[in-house]
Design a protein around this motif. Sequence first.
Motif, mmCIF file in Angstrom:
data_model
loop_
_atom_site.group_PDB
_atom_site.id
_atom_site.type_symbol
_atom_site.label_atom_id
_atom_site.label_comp_id
_atom_site.label_asym_id
_atom_site.label_seq_id
_atom_site.Cartn_x
_atom_site.Cartn_y
_atom_site.Cartn_z
ATOM 1 N N UNK A 180 0.822 -1.208 0.000
ATOM 2 C CA UNK A 180 0.000 0.000 0.000
ATOM 3 C C UNK A 180 0.860 1.264 0.000
ATOM 4 N N UNK A 181 1.954 1.233 0.743
ATOM 5 C CA UNK A 181 2.869 2.384 0.731
ATOM 6 C C UNK A 181 3.423 2.609 -0.667
ATOM 7 N N UNK A 182 3.820 1.520 -1.295
ATOM 8 C CA UNK A 182 4.364 1.615 -2.655
ATOM 9 C C UNK A 182 3.314 2.165 -3.615
ATOM 10 N N UNK A 183 2.088 1.683 -3.494
ATOM 11 C CA UNK A 183 1.007 2.171 -4.354
ATOM 12 C C UNK A 183 0.718 3.646 -4.089
ATOM 13 N N UNK A 184 0.761 4.030 -2.811
ATOM 14 C CA UNK A 184 0.536 5.431 -2.437
ATOM 15 C C UNK A 184 1.566 6.337 -3.105
ATOM 16 N N UNK A 185 2.834 5.938 -3.053
ATOM 17 C CA UNK A 185 3.914 6.715 -3.680
ATOM 18 C C UNK A 185 3.741 6.750 -5.195
ATOM 19 N N UNK A 186 3.356 5.604 -5.759
ATOM 20 C CA UNK A 186 3.233 5.512 -7.217
ATOM 21 C C UNK A 186 1.996 6.215 -7.775
ATOM 22 N N UNK A 187 1.107 6.672 -6.887
ATOM 23 C CA UNK A 187 -0.071 7.424 -7.335
ATOM 24 C C UNK A 187 0.329 8.749 -7.988
ATOM 25 N N UNK A 189 4.494 15.720 -1.656
ATOM 26 C CA UNK A 189 4.284 15.381 -0.245
ATOM 27 C C UNK A 189 3.638 14.001 -0.168
ATOM 28 N N UNK A 190 4.225 13.156 0.674
ATOM 29 C CA UNK A 190 3.728 11.795 0.894
ATOM 30 C C UNK A 190 3.417 11.636 2.381
ATOM 31 N N UNK A 191 2.407 10.829 2.710
ATOM 32 C CA UNK A 191 2.198 10.426 4.096
ATOM 33 C C UNK A 191 1.517 9.069 4.141
ATOM 34 N N UNK A 192 2.149 8.139 4.842
ATOM 35 C CA UNK A 192 1.610 6.793 4.943
ATOM 36 C C UNK A 192 1.229 6.416 6.361
ATOM 37 N N UNK A 193 -0.059 6.249 6.603
ATOM 38 C CA UNK A 193 -0.591 5.704 7.852
ATOM 39 C C UNK A 193 -0.416 6.605 9.081
ATOM 40 N N UNK A 194 -0.464 7.919 8.884
ATOM 41 C CA UNK A 194 -0.411 8.834 10.023
ATOM 42 C C UNK A 194 -1.675 9.658 10.180
ATOM 43 N N UNK A 195 -2.629 9.486 9.281
ATOM 44 C CA UNK A 195 -3.812 10.350 9.239
ATOM 45 C C UNK A 195 -4.820 10.061 10.348
ATOM 46 N N UNK A 196 -4.940 8.796 10.723
ATOM 47 C CA UNK A 196 -5.992 8.405 11.668
ATOM 48 C C UNK A 196 -5.799 8.987 13.067
ATOM 49 N N UNK A 197 -4.605 9.479 13.359
ATOM 50 C CA UNK A 197 -4.356 10.055 14.689
ATOM 51 C C UNK A 197 -4.718 11.537 14.745
ATOM 52 N N UNK A 198 -5.377 12.045 13.692
ATOM 53 C CA UNK A 198 -5.803 13.446 13.655
ATOM 54 C C UNK A 198 -7.329 13.558 13.741
ATOM 55 N N UNK A 199 -7.803 14.565 14.454
ATOM 56 C CA UNK A 199 -9.231 14.873 14.440
ATOM 57 C C UNK A 199 -9.520 15.819 13.265
ATOM 58 N N UNK A 200 -10.776 16.213 13.104
ATOM 59 C CA UNK A 200 -11.170 17.023 11.937
ATOM 60 C C UNK A 200 -10.413 18.349 11.857
ATOM 61 N N UNK A 201 -10.277 19.019 12.990
ATOM 62 C CA UNK A 201 -9.567 20.293 13.003
ATOM 63 C C UNK A 201 -8.113 20.105 12.576
ATOM 64 N N UNK A 202 -7.494 19.032 13.072
ATOM 65 C CA UNK A 202 -6.099 18.760 12.715
ATOM 66 C C UNK A 202 -5.964 18.401 11.242
ATOM 67 N N UNK A 203 -6.947 17.703 10.687
ATOM 68 C CA UNK A 203 -6.923 17.382 9.256
ATOM 69 C C UNK A 203 -7.043 18.648 8.413
ATOM 70 N N UNK A 204 -7.847 19.595 8.879
ATOM 71 C CA UNK A 204 -7.949 20.894 8.196
ATOM 72 C C UNK A 204 -6.619 21.637 8.269
ATOM 73 N N UNK A 205 -5.973 21.572 9.433
ATOM 74 C CA UNK A 205 -4.653 22.195 9.593
ATOM 75 C C UNK A 205 -3.610 21.504 8.709
ATOM 76 N N UNK A 206 -3.771 20.184 8.546
ATOM 77 C CA UNK A 206 -2.860 19.425 7.676
ATOM 78 C C UNK A 206 -3.000 19.894 6.231
#
Length: 237
Positions: A36-43, A121-138
Motif C-alpha cells: 500500500x505504501x508503494x502504491x501510495x507513492x506511485x499514485x 508530499x507523501x504520508x503513509x498511515x499517520x492520518x488516523x491520529x488526527x481529528x477534523x480540526x487537525x486534518x484541516x490544519x494538515x
Amino acid sequence: MKEIYEAQFVENLFDKMSSSYSKMNCITSFGFSERWRRQCVNEINIEKGKTVVDLMTGMGECWKPILKYSDTKSKLIGLDFSSEMIHHAEKRKEKFKNSSISILKENVFNNSIKSETADYVISGFGLKTFNDKQLKDLAIEINRILKPDGQFSLIDVSVPKNKLLKFFFMFYLKRVIPLIGKLFLGNPETYKMLGIYTQKYKNSKNLYHIFKEANFKIEYIEYFFGCATGIKGIKRH
C-alpha cells in the motif's frame, strides 16, 4: 476521548510502539502495508531532481519507493515528532548513503520546512491520529509547503464497506491485534489504540472533503476493498 488526539499522547504512543511497530504494521494490514505504501507513492509521478517531503515519516517506511525515482539532485525530507521513530529512521538512513535525506524531529503543524519548497508530499498511515480540526490544519500545511502544481498522496488503514469484511476486519483490529501487542510489548492497550483510531477515522472520505475545500485538485482512492483509503492531488495555482 479528546486526549487521544493530543500531540503528547500520540507521541508517547508511537514511542512505546516503535520497537515492534514495523512488524505490527505489517500484521495489522494483513501484510499489505508495504504494498500500500508503494502504491501510495506511485499514485503521483515523482521526477528526478525534485524535493519530496514525507510527513509523519515514522521509521521511513515510504522511503524505498520514493528513492526509486531519485538522483544526486533529489532531496527527501522525513518529518516525525516521535523520538523513537526518528531514532529508527536515522538507522534506516544509513541504507541510503547515496541519497540526500534530511530527518526533522518536529510536529507537522509547527515545522521548519520553508513555504513552497516541496515538489511532492507523501504520508503513509499517520492520518488516523488526527481529528477534523487537525486534518484541516494538515491541508493548510501541505498547501503551504507545496510548490504550485506540486503533488501529494496520502493513505491510511480504513474500515471496509463490505459488511462481512468489516466484521472480520474490526474484530481483527480490536481483539486480535491487542493480543499480538501483548506478545510483543506485554501491553495490549497500546496496540488497542490502532483499532480505536481506525474505527473513528472510518475512511478518507472526510479527508477528501476537507482537502476539496482547500486549494487542491484531488481524487479519492480505495485499496483492497477499502481496507485502506487515501487521496491524491495537485496544488492549484
